[in-house]
Design a protein around this motif. Structure first.
Motif: not given
Length: 133
Positions: A103-119
């Motif tokens: 019932g929850a929506q998720y996305l599977i994203v390849p590492n090559s598509a990552v633009l930026v991370l905020v931590r």
């Protein structure tokens, strides 16, 4: 008898992302609905789970011997990804695969598509003292 719990296991160099939902506010104060945001090339969300990383060969046992029939099977080795659970990630929308799990929506994203991370890191931790200017 207790029912079995299902768990998503992310493989390879992929991230499981909970997409950012809802409206977005523009610089002028207008709120854009999700339908207006669908034409954007980038999308954001929160990392729920991270795969083991990029598979790399294990050359540590290779001594150059031609007869490899008596060797142990190679160990799985991975180059870990930068993303961690809880990070906010901005990624290329076209590369993501949309899924629904329990019932929850998720996305599977390849590492090559990552633009930026905020931590969010704590400036002060146990045993650390903040710099006083």
């Amino acid at each position: 008898m207790s029912p079995l719990k299902k768990k998503l296991i992310v493989v390879g160099d992929r991230l499981l992302v909970r997409p950012e939902q809802g409206e977005e506010k523009t610089n002028t104060g207008l709120y854009l609905p999700a339908t207006a945001l669908s034409s954007r090339m980038a999308q954001g969300g929160w990392v729920v789970s991270v795969g083991p990383g990029i598979p790399v060969p294990d050359w540590s046992d290779d001594e150059g011997e031609p007869d490899t029939w008596d060797r142990h099977p190679p160990r799985a080795r991975f180059l870990p990804l930068q993303a961690q659970e809880g990070d906010y990630v901005l990624f290329v929308r076209k590369s993501a695969v949309e899924i629904t799990f329990e019932g929850a929506q998720y996305l599977i994203v390849p590492n090559s598509a990552v633009l930026v991370l905020v931590r969010e890191d704590w400036m002060e931790g146990p045993g650390q003292v903040a710099d006083e200017d």
